[in-house]
Design a protein around this motif. Structure first.
Motif, PDB file in Angstrom:
ATOM      1  N   ASN A 251       0.771  -1.061  -0.052  1.00 32.23           N
ATOM      2  CA  ASN A 251      -0.005   0.031  -0.076  1.00 32.23           C
ATOM      3  C   ASN A 251       0.943   1.349   0.045  1.00 32.23           C
ATOM      4  OD1 ASN A 251       1.214  -0.310   2.434  1.00 32.23           O
ATOM      5  ND2 ASN A 251      -0.967  -0.152   3.680  1.00 32.23           N
ATOM      6  N   LYS A 252       2.178   1.258  -0.422  1.00 31.89           N
ATOM      7  CA  LYS A 252       2.913   2.271  -0.365  1.00 31.89           C
ATOM      8  C   LYS A 252       3.643   2.662  -1.788  1.00 31.89           C
ATOM      9  CE  LYS A 252       4.569   1.062   4.395  1.00 31.89           C
ATOM     10  NZ  LYS A 252       5.799   0.910   5.192  1.00 31.89           N
ATOM     11  N   LEU A 253       2.961   1.950  -2.875  1.00 34.95           N
ATOM     12  CA  LEU A 253       3.544   2.284  -4.026  1.00 34.95           C
ATOM     13  C   LEU A 253       2.703   3.665  -4.468  1.00 34.95           C
ATOM     14  CD1 LEU A 253       3.257  -1.104  -5.716  1.00 34.95           C
ATOM     15  CD2 LEU A 253       5.157   0.024  -5.148  1.00 34.95           C
ATOM     16  N   VAL A 254       3.637   4.416  -5.169  1.00 33.26           N
ATOM     17  CA  VAL A 254       3.090   5.600  -5.685  1.00 33.26           C
ATOM     18  C   VAL A 254       3.293   5.535  -7.336  1.00 33.26           C
ATOM     19  CG1 VAL A 254       3.413   8.145  -5.766  1.00 33.26           C
ATOM     20  CG2 VAL A 254       3.930   6.800  -3.555  1.00 33.26           C
ATOM     21  N   SER A 255       4.404   5.352  -7.779  1.00 30.72           N
ATOM     22  CA  SER A 255       4.764   5.314  -9.264  1.00 30.72           C
ATOM     23  C   SER A 255       4.829   3.951  -9.743  1.00 30.72           C
ATOM     24  CB  SER A 255       6.160   6.076  -9.533  1.00 30.72           C
ATOM     25  OG  SER A 255       6.453   5.919 -10.980  1.00 30.72           O
ATOM     26  N   LEU A 256       4.206   3.761 -10.684  1.00 32.42           N
ATOM     27  CA  LEU A 256       4.034   2.314 -11.419  1.00 32.42           C
ATOM     28  C   LEU A 256       4.652   2.267 -12.816  1.00 32.42           C
ATOM     29  CD1 LEU A 256       0.608   1.335 -10.138  1.00 32.42           C
ATOM     30  CD2 LEU A 256       2.558   0.666  -9.250  1.00 32.42           C
ATOM     31  N   ASP A 257       5.470   2.834 -12.932  1.00 29.34           N
ATOM     32  CA  ASP A 257       6.403   2.987 -14.401  1.00 29.34           C
ATOM     33  C   ASP A 257       7.094   2.000 -14.679  1.00 29.34           C
ATOM     34  OD1 ASP A 257       5.255   5.521 -14.661  1.00 29.34           O
ATOM     35  OD2 ASP A 257       7.041   6.736 -14.425  1.00 29.34           O
ATOM     36  N   PHE A 258       7.747   1.017 -13.534  1.00 33.23           N
ATOM     37  CA  PHE A 258       8.597  -0.074 -13.778  1.00 33.23           C
ATOM     38  C   PHE A 258       7.657  -1.031 -14.282  1.00 33.23           C
ATOM     39  CE2 PHE A 258       6.561  -0.537  -9.541  1.00 33.23           C
ATOM     40  CZ  PHE A 258       6.417  -1.735  -9.406  1.00 33.23           C
ATOM     41  N   VAL A 259       6.335  -1.250 -13.968  1.00 30.36           N
ATOM     42  CA  VAL A 259       5.530  -2.026 -14.585  1.00 30.36           C
ATOM     43  C   VAL A 259       5.283  -2.527 -15.946  1.00 30.36           C
ATOM     44  CG1 VAL A 259       3.051  -3.145 -14.504  1.00 30.36           C
ATOM     45  CG2 VAL A 259       3.972  -1.993 -12.545  1.00 30.36           C
ATOM     46  N   ASN A 260       5.772  -1.021 -16.744  1.00 34.76           N
ATOM     47  CA  ASN A 260       5.824  -1.303 -18.359  1.00 34.76           C
ATOM     48  C   ASN A 260       7.124  -1.222 -18.929  1.00 34.76           C
ATOM     49  OD1 ASN A 260       2.848  -1.447 -18.727  1.00 34.76           O
ATOM     50  ND2 ASN A 260       2.729   1.021 -18.237  1.00 34.76           N
TER      51      ASN A 260
END
Length: 721
Positions: free
Chosen positions: A498-507
């Protein structure tokens, strides 16, 4: 520290002099200083050997004898001095000119503390002689820091008392009283610095003392809570299990009965221990409170109710100032009482809060927003309010997403004609969308051993034959629920982090390639397994909601790139004959291992039934489970796994006791049960997976080496070709 104050401070002072006039302090007799000094020396030697024992520099049997003897002699010699001096003082009618002062009362407090140390160490030594305790002090980092913090606070009080003596022009004993009322934040304002220099120096010194005292209170609470939640809780758990086994032993007929029984035992033991801890803290607090009230009433001549009122105002740090101790005995008592009562009260509040909040955890699953929305939406008068608070269509609730994941049913059976077995149904519960649990014996062409289970290692060899000198492991890796698509591994980021802010790494290409390879390698040992239950609509809905959840967390998340990278975009229906194409195993760009036209598992690897790839598959499965346990350990360390999760875990780690005692629940109620002692289950899973992963890696290396070079090792460790 108090023994030093008993030497420095005078034992008698002339009557009817100003409190700040130190010139009328009576000179103590030589034998008072001599006996007092001997007592201090014995206490220092005892404490020094005790510290050496803590540091394991001196043997327990030696240091314990020295410490016990030293504390006893120190307390007895000082007690004899106090009794003798009291008789000498009044026998010679010295009370006509003098009155008992700070030094005498500090000596009384020192005797009490020395005797308490002697009793505690003597009980520990007695337990060792009776073989109840091991000859060692197991102190952790918090307790070591508590020793340092207590020493630092003692130095702070001594230096602060000296500063107060010079700046406030008061006796040394009153300086300790001033420092004590400062760090416990009472602020009676009896005596305050009279100039800017004194105000600045004392303010700076008090700030340092507040830090030390706060650290000590925190360390005391951590030590008590850890002792209560580990050692005492362990004994409580064992006692509760023993008592309840006598009552419910005949009703435990299966693993599930035993598992639920141990969960009930754990809950009862936890609640009982919390109640006992709260009751103990309450009793200690009341003893300190009532004894302190009686002591203040005795020294100050107050009514008992006034003593209780003063103790209450001191504990809640009101500092009214209308009732304060003015006698030397009352001020010395306050120094000792305040330093003991504040931690005891804080511990009581902590235990009470832990008990209350632990009972309120059951309400955490209730979404009050949904309750309010449903109530408002069911009433025609409040529907307008419900529309105002209704959720947007482009958002998704995390709890709904988790429930949707657990409803997905994706299983593999023995063959097309057979229905789902009970074990296959159990394995399909509570898993991410697209996770596949292959049933034992479901992969065609794989031999089955005498017990009816699949030989997982035979998957790696052509014709189902094992390499020479290779042992046969349990066929459990093909039954572990695993993602069949790289996107299914990403649900863990939503449900546990519940501490994720940016999910750019997923792509990112590196991340996509890594999760794709993990998915295919983990499913290698179930190559060719037949899927008999796959609800593509539910799976697709869950994956679309996953994208919405990612968008809710990161407003800049690129959904189009996500759908393109993970092949979630809608394409031609593979069930139509005119558009069906053969997606062969050589197609390395394919993300999913689930081949929909014939509902089979196909990985990207060209080599099939390869010995090395099969072993790498088992390692990948262990790594996947290890990552799940580590994420749970980081974000939800007190998570409790289900019986199915424990079954997968114990079979994957090849727990021999569980495999042998897995029929009538003896494992869960036995001495080797992981539920029979205080246990953070995610940490237990992670550490066991890590050890088993290393063991499997060593086993793989050794078996491969023996197969290649035909080497053996005799018991003496020599290599034979």
């Amino acid at each position: 520290m108090l023994s030093l104050f008993a030497i420095v401070c005078s034992w008698k002072v002339k009557k009817h002099v100003a409190p700040d006039d130190t010139s009328f302090e009576g000179s103590d007799e030589f034998w008072v200083y001599l006996v007092n000094g001997i007592s201090v020396l014995l206490a220092l030697i005892s404490n020094f050997f005790l510290l050496l024992n803590f540091r394991k520099k001196v043997r327990y049997v030696i240091s314990q004898v020295v410490s016990v003897s030293g504390w006893f002699l120190a307390s007895m010699s000082l007690m004899a001095l106090i009794i003798s001096y009291h008789a000498y003082f009044y026998h010679n009618h010295m009370d006509d000119i003098y009155q008992i002062s700070y030094g005498f009362y500090f000596a009384v407090a020192t005797v009490c503390l020395h005797f308490i140390n002697f009793v505690l160490l003597f009980l520990n030594e007695l337990g060792f002689l009776l073989k109840k305790y091991k000859p060692v002090f197991n102190i952790n980092g918090v307790q070591k820091s508590l020793i340092f913090q207590s020493s630092a606070l003692a130095v702070w009080l001594i230096v602060g008392s000296a500063m107060a003596t010079k700046l406030l022009h008061c006796p040394f004993g009153f300086g300790l009283y001033y420092c004590t009322i400062s760090i416990v934040t009472i602020g009676e304002q009896q005596d305050v610095p009279q100039n800017a220099t004194a105000e600045g120096l004392m303010a700076f010194w008090i700030l340092i003392g507040l830090v030390f005292f706060g650290l000590i209170v925190s360390s005391v609470i951590d030590t008590i809570i850890e002792f209560s939640s580990s050692t005492l809780y362990w004994h409580r758990l064992a006692l509760t299990k023993e008592l309840r086994l006598k009552l419910k032993q005949p009703s435990i007929l299966s693993n599930r009965d035993a598992y639920e029984f141990m969960r009930d035992v754990d809950s009862i033991a936890e609640l009982t221990q919390k109640l006992y801890s709260l009751l103990t803290a309450l009793c200690i607090f009341m003893v300190i409170f009532l004894c302190g009230s009686a002591g203040f009433s005795l020294f100050e001549g107050w009514p008992y109710r006034l003593g209780c009122y003063f103790c209450f105002c001191s504990l809640v740090t009101l500092g009214c100032g209308d009732v304060v101790p003015v006698t030397e005995g009352g001020q010395v008592l306050f120094c000792v009482w305040a330093l003991a009562s504040i931690p005891s009260m804080t511990t009581l509040v902590s235990d009470l809060s832990e008990l209350v909040f632990s009972r309120m955890k059951r309400f955490n699953d209730i979404d009050m927003y949904d309750v309010f929305y449903n109530i408002a939406n069911s009433s025609k008068h409040l529907r307008l309010v419900a529309k105002v608070f209704s959720a947007k269509e482009d958002t998704v609730d995390i709890k709904d997403l988790e429930n949707m994941m657990q409803e997905i049913n994706l299983t593999v059976s023995h063959n097309k004609e057979k229905d789902l077995s009970p074990r296959s149904t159990a394995l399909s519960a509570q898993r991410s969308p697209g996770e596949l649990a292959a049933e034992e014996g479901s992969i065609p062409g794989i031999p089955v051993n005498s017990s009816g289970s699949t030989n997982a290692l035979a998957l790696a060899t052509p014709g189902g034959k094992l390499p020479p000198n290779v042992s046969v492991p349990e066929a459990v890796y093909a039954t572990v629920p695993l993602p069949t698509h790289p996107v299914d591994t990403l649900f863990e980021f939503i449900l546990t982090n519940n501490k994720l802010v940016s999910l750019d790494f997923v792509n990112s290409p590196q991340f996509v390639d890594r999760v794709t390879m993990s998915t295919h390698l983990g499913n290698y040992c179930r190559e060719g397994a037949k899927v008999v239950s796959f609800n593509s609509g539910q799976v697709n809905d869950a994956r679309e909601n996953l994208m919405k959840a990612f968008k809710a967390i990161d407003g800049d998340f690129d959904e189009d790139s996500f759908a393109r990278n993970y092949e979630l975009a809608e394409g031609p229906d593979p069930s139509e004959p005119d558009v069906e194409k053969d997606i062969g195993p050589q197609d390395e760009s394919r993300k999913s291992v689930l081949h929909l036209p014939d509902n089979t598992i196909r990985t990207m690897f060209r080599k099939k039934h390869d010995y090395i790839l099969n072993n790498l598959c088992t390692l990948q499965i262990l790594i996947t489970e290890l990552k799940k346990a580590m994420m749970m350990m980081a974000f939800n360390p007190r998570f409790r796994y289900s019986l199915e999760d424990w079954d997968h875990f114990l079979r994957l780690t090849q727990n021999s006791v569980y495999l042998l005692e897995n029929d009538n629940g003896e494992f869960w109620t036995g001495d080797r049960s992981p539920l029979g002692f205080p246990n953070h289950e995610p940490q237990y899973f992670a550490m066991t997976y890590l050890r088993h992963l290393e063991s499997k890696l060593h086993q793989f290396a050794w078996e491969y080496d023996k197969d290649k070079f035909q080497l053996t090792i005799d018991r003496r460790g020599s290599q034979v070709a």
